[in-house]
Design a protein around this motif. Structure first.
Motif, PDB file in Angstrom:
ATOM      1  N   ARG A  89      14.966   0.164  -0.812  1.00 58.16           N
ATOM      2  CA  ARG A  89      15.372   0.050   0.576  1.00 58.16           C
ATOM      3  C   ARG A  89      14.576  -1.020   1.316  1.00 58.16           C
ATOM      4  NH1 ARG A  89      16.974   4.655   4.536  1.00 58.16           N
ATOM      5  NH2 ARG A  89      16.876   3.581   6.531  1.00 58.16           N
ATOM      6  N   ASN A  90      13.262  -1.020   1.094  1.00 59.42           N
ATOM      7  CA  ASN A  90      12.450  -2.009   1.777  1.00 59.42           C
ATOM      8  C   ASN A  90      12.681  -3.404   1.241  1.00 59.42           C
ATOM      9  OD1 ASN A  90      10.714  -0.578   3.784  1.00 59.42           O
ATOM     10  ND2 ASN A  90      10.259   0.645   1.973  1.00 59.42           N
TER      11      ASN A  90
ATOM     12  N   ARG B  42      13.453   5.575  -3.692  1.00 56.02           N
ATOM     13  CA  ARG B  42      13.265   5.963  -2.293  1.00 56.02           C
ATOM     14  C   ARG B  42      12.408   4.977  -1.505  1.00 56.02           C
ATOM     15  NH1 ARG B  42      11.322  11.857  -2.728  1.00 56.02           N
ATOM     16  NH2 ARG B  42      12.392  12.197  -4.691  1.00 56.02           N
ATOM     17  N   HIS B  43      11.415   4.382  -2.175  1.00 56.52           N
ATOM     18  CA  HIS B  43      10.479   3.593  -1.392  1.00 56.52           C
ATOM     19  C   HIS B  43      10.610   2.089  -1.583  1.00 56.52           C
ATOM     20  CE1 HIS B  43       8.075   6.972   0.143  1.00 56.52           C
ATOM     21  NE2 HIS B  43       8.433   7.561  -0.983  1.00 56.52           N
TER      22      HIS B  43
ATOM     23  N   LEU C  40       4.885  11.311  -7.009  1.00 58.14           N
ATOM     24  CA  LEU C  40       6.316  11.092  -7.248  1.00 58.14           C
ATOM     25  C   LEU C  40       6.506  10.392  -8.587  1.00 58.14           C
ATOM     26  CD1 LEU C  40       7.476   9.770  -3.768  1.00 58.14           C
ATOM     27  CD2 LEU C  40       7.457  12.104  -4.627  1.00 58.14           C
ATOM     28  N   SER C  41       7.640  10.615  -9.208  1.00 58.29           N
ATOM     29  CA  SER C  41       7.926   9.933 -10.465  1.00 58.29           C
ATOM     30  C   SER C  41       8.215   8.470 -10.153  1.00 58.29           C
ATOM     31  CB  SER C  41       9.143  10.561 -11.134  1.00 58.29           C
ATOM     32  OG  SER C  41      10.289  10.297 -10.369  1.00 58.29           O
ATOM     33  N   SER C  42       8.100   7.618 -11.168  1.00 63.99           N
ATOM     34  CA  SER C  42       8.289   6.192 -10.882  1.00 63.99           C
ATOM     35  C   SER C  42       9.720   5.910 -10.438  1.00 63.99           C
ATOM     36  CB  SER C  42       7.896   5.331 -12.077  1.00 63.99           C
ATOM     37  OG  SER C  42       8.234   5.986 -13.267  1.00 63.99           O
TER      38      SER C  42
ATOM     39  N   ILE D 223      19.045  -0.139   8.288  1.00 69.58           N
ATOM     40  CA  ILE D 223      18.052  -0.037   7.209  1.00 69.58           C
ATOM     41  C   ILE D 223      16.635  -0.038   7.750  1.00 69.58           C
ATOM     42  CG2 ILE D 223      17.062  -1.306   5.285  1.00 69.58           C
ATOM     43  CD1 ILE D 223      19.595  -1.661   4.101  1.00 69.58           C
TER      44      ILE D 223
ATOM     45  N   THR E 141       1.583   2.622  -3.305  1.00 68.23           N
ATOM     46  CA  THR E 141       0.463   3.383  -3.860  1.00 68.23           C
ATOM     47  C   THR E 141       0.420   4.776  -3.243  1.00 68.23           C
ATOM     48  OG1 THR E 141      -0.657   1.259  -3.756  1.00 68.23           O
ATOM     49  CG2 THR E 141      -1.956   3.127  -4.495  1.00 68.23           C
ATOM     50  N   THR E 142       0.655   4.845  -1.929  1.00 68.87           N
ATOM     51  CA  THR E 142       0.694   6.160  -1.281  1.00 68.87           C
ATOM     52  C   THR E 142       1.743   7.040  -1.948  1.00 68.87           C
ATOM     53  OG1 THR E 142       0.178   5.044   0.793  1.00 68.87           O
ATOM     54  CG2 THR E 142       0.858   7.339   0.943  1.00 68.87           C
TER      55      THR E 142
ATOM     56  N   LYS F  13       2.969   6.810  -4.934  1.00 66.46           N
ATOM     57  CA  LYS F  13       2.525   7.212  -6.263  1.00 66.46           C
ATOM     58  C   LYS F  13       1.466   8.298  -6.160  1.00 66.46           C
ATOM     59  CE  LYS F  13       3.254   2.813  -8.631  1.00 66.46           C
ATOM     60  NZ  LYS F  13       2.508   1.565  -8.901  1.00 66.46           N
TER      61      LYS F  13
ATOM     62  N   ASP G 140       0.825  -1.213   0.000  1.00 66.19           N
ATOM     63  CA  ASP G 140       0.000   0.000   0.000  1.00 66.19           C
ATOM     64  C   ASP G 140       0.859   1.264   0.000  1.00 66.19           C
ATOM     65  OD1 ASP G 140      -2.159  -1.595   0.042  1.00 66.19           O
ATOM     66  OD2 ASP G 140      -2.652  -1.301   2.144  1.00 66.19           O
ATOM     67  N   TYR G 141       1.995   1.217   0.699  1.00 65.99           N
ATOM     68  CA  TYR G 141       2.750   2.469   0.806  1.00 65.99           C
ATOM     69  C   TYR G 141       3.365   2.878  -0.528  1.00 65.99           C
ATOM     70  CZ  TYR G 141       6.695  -0.713   1.814  1.00 65.99           C
ATOM     71  OH  TYR G 141       7.625  -1.705   1.787  1.00 65.99           O
TER      72      TYR G 141
END
Lengths: 309, 356
Positions: free
Chosen positions: A224-225, A220-221, A212-214, A298, A205-206, A208, A202-203
């Motif tokens: 890292r995860n 950034r999102h 933010l650009s793809s 991280i 989608t948040t 996006k 979901d985050y």
């Protein structure tokens, strides 16, 4: 964080002692003595040698004397090599192994991450399938096959690289690729799965929905995860590389530690077995600690669970 | 009233292995400036897909906007290139999601997550964005905002996280806010707080809200107008009062009948029998007919058009046709409709006034 690491170090020492003890007793279960193969020795000489190295003492006595020496950093002397210090032998042999291991893990991780990320971003495309074919091949083809093929084509046929031996950077290229193949394959597969998993969160989608650009969403999102589980497999992978280079070391005639380790087991060279095992264990324990610390960097959730900073 | 967003004949489909799933099949609605429009319907009715289409967030493939337009100002969002859409998302139209536990990035401080949009859309530098982030956190009622801006999502409770999500959505003062079931994952006391917060913020900022929910109780609290969706279509639309006190569509009756209320003791909940149709192969005629006790022959043959009840109230049911027999809503639902009457005298169902 400091307290967390302190606690971990204490448990590392305990783990290390347990490993040392277990290895010691297991090793004593090996059939034969270090001198069995030397047919030239007379019975008296064998008795004398056993006496000299304390092999006639009860196992418990041997154990405590070994542990006592271990505490002051004395790993003993080799039975096979004119009483040379075990630590000296490991020191001589570790260089090429560590160099190869490090070079392969860095190369393998970078290429693997790259392939995994691309495959996930181009999910179900030709690029994705291609990458996964590479990954499956990398895992299923043993690295000594890759090594042999490279030696034949790159070394013998095209004479691009030296076939074997250890004499400068050019000599490290083929063994590095052979070892890195499994790293590339493992990491690419993991990274792809994790990326796809994270991209469905979901985050994302948040992110996006913020406009933010793809590229920004991925960098950034997502990455890292997605890297968190990768770090988990990195620990054992690093150690496996350090030890598992044995075959490659033999194919390319590289004077590394892995080769020494196997020899020592075949000849019942107890101090070398103990020394190398403990060395590998220490490496493993330290890598696991580093992995956990990286986790904390991280993933903030783990940082907090470990202890208040 | 100024229309800020207008959706005309929107069709959204998803291509699956089994075939084309027609999730949204010709939806029309508009959103006026400063109002709250609730889109109500059960799971799978297409309400979330509709809102995602407005945001340009339909994953493609497998999803695609087949036809229709989404008019926002003089732009048609249904055909806007992704780059242009990125400029609108988060700055002019924002979205709040259902589950605050999963809609925040766990490895990024909430401050950074709020700042991202500000830096992207409002050309703020980091310190300006941080200041604004703190301001926003205060606005959505997070105590000690200065200290908490550097904390991570897991350090917040569910309700607080939803406040953060709202802060992210409102960061750039959007003109339209789409709230996709923003209270569904929260417990009831927190739900009320979040609704109140949304109401307050709407008053302060003048944002128009599309509120997607399956909970009619929530609708009564927050909406000005309601659109009831079923099987990818809007079956009834009207002001809150019209929908609650003068519902026309049997599906709306069913929704009202299945809504529990606190003040009555003797009533039972009436479930709508059956389940929604498979949108892989939508039925001919009225999609609700198989579950509709009042269905007529024509319902299985021809889709009902939207019949006008009042200027603001339309319903797509053949029961409103002049030749149709006069049907009253079931007694239990009628009683419930009366039970829901506010303390003040019932506002005439056709005056379109806001029930507060």
């Amino acid at each position: 964080m400091g307290r967390y690491i302190g606690g971990r170090v204490v448990s590392m020492v305990i783990t290390f002692l347990i490993i040392a003890s277990l290895t010691f007793f297991l090793m004593k279960l090996l059939p034969g003595t270090p001198f069995n193969n030397q047919e030239k020795l007379t019975d008296t000489q064998i008795v004398q040698l056993n006496e000299k190295y304390g092999l006639n003492d009860p196992v418990a006595v041997q154990y405590f004397s070994y542990m006592k020496n271990l505490f002051v950093g004395d790993l003993g002397v080799s039975f096979q090599q004119d009483g040379r210090e075990v630590s000296t032998i490991i020191g001589e042999r570790i260089g090429p192994s560590a160099y190869l291991g490090f070079q392969s893990i860095v190369l393998g991780t970078i290429v693997g991450l790259f392939l995994g990320i691309i495959a996930a971003l181009r999910h179900n495309s030709f690029l994705d399938y291609g990458t996964m074919v590479i990954a499956v091949l990398g895992i299923s083809i043993p690295n000594f096959v890759i090594a042999g093929l490279m030696q034949y084509w790159l070394g013998v046929k095209w004479e691009l690289l030296p076939v074997a031996y250890w004499d400068g950077f050019a000599y490290t290229i083929m063994p590095t690729i052979a070892i890195a193949s499994i790293v590339v394959a493992t990491i690419a597969r993991f990274m792809r799965t994790e990326m796809l998993e994270v991209l469905g969160q979901d985050y994302i989608t948040t992110a996006k929905a913020k406009g933010l650009s793809s590229t920004a969403v991925v960098i950034r999102h997502t990455i890292r995860n997605a890297s968190i589980p990768i770090i988990t497999i990195m620990g054992p992978l690093v150690v496996a590389l350090m030890t598992g280079t044995l075959v490659i070391e033999q194919i390319f005639v590289i004077p590394g530690l892995g080769e020494k380790f196997v020899n020592s087991i075949m000849t019942n060279d107890f101090p070398i077995i103990m020394g190398t095992t403990l060395f590998y264990s220490l490496l493993f324990i330290v890598v696991i600690l580093l992995v956990d610390i990286m986790y904390g960097i991280i993933d903030p959730r783990i940082r907090l669970a470990g202890g208040k900073d | 009233m100024e229309k800020i967003l207008e959706v005309n004949d929107l069709h959204v489909s998803f291509d699956t292995f089994a075939g084309e799933v027609k999730a949204v099949r010709g939806v029309n609605f508009h959103l006026n400036k400063g109002e709250t429009l609730a889109i109500v319907g059960e799971s799978g009715s297409g309400k979330s897909v509709t809102s995602k289409a407005v945001m340009g967030l339909i994953p493609n493939p497998p999803g695609r906007i087949k036809q229709g337009e989404i008019k926002f100002g003089d732009r048609n969002l249904a055909q806007l290139p992704e780059k242009e859409m990125q400029k609108i998302r988060g700055s002019e139209i924002s979205m709040i999601f259902q589950d605050p536990m999963t809609s925040l990035n766990p490895t990024m401080t909430i401050g950074k997550q709020i700042m991202e949009g500000l830096i992207k859309h409002q050309n703020m530098n980091k310190s300006e964005a941080k200041e604004r982030a703190i301001e926003l956190l205060k606005l959505v009622g997070i105590p000690n905002a200065e200290g908490r801006v550097t904390e991570y999502p897991h350090q917040f409770s569910g309700g607080m996280r939803q406040r953060v999500v709202i802060a992210i959505a409102l960061a750039c003062n959007p003109r339209v806010l789409i709230a996709d079931e923003p209270t569904t994952a929260l417990d009831v006391t927190i739900q009320a707080q979040i609704l109140e917060l949304l109401n307050d913020l709407q008053e302060k900022m003048g944002t128009s809200i599309i509120f997607i929910t399956h909970d009619l109780g929530v609708v009564a609290n927050i909406a000005d107008r309601v659109a009831v969706m079923y099987a990818g279509k809007i079956v009834e639309t009207g002001t809150v009062d019209e929908i609650f006190y003068n519902p026309q569509h049997p599906y709306t009756w069913g929704l009202l009948g299945s809504m529990p209320s606190l003040d009555s003791t003797d009533e039972e909940l009436i479930a709508i029998p059956g389940s929604p149709p498979d949108l892989l192969d939508p039925p001919k005629g009225d999609a609700f007919a198989p579950r509709n006790p009042y269905a007529m022959q024509i319902d299985t043959e021809m889709e009902p058009p939207l019949f006008k009840v009042s200027d603001t109230h339309y319903a797509a049911t053949w029961l409103l046709h002049e030749k149709a027999p006069k049907v009253e809503p079931p007694a239990a639902i009628k009683k419930r409709m009366q039970g829901m009457a506010p303390d003040e005298p019932i506002i005439g169902a056709k005056d379109g006034g806001k029930h507060v």
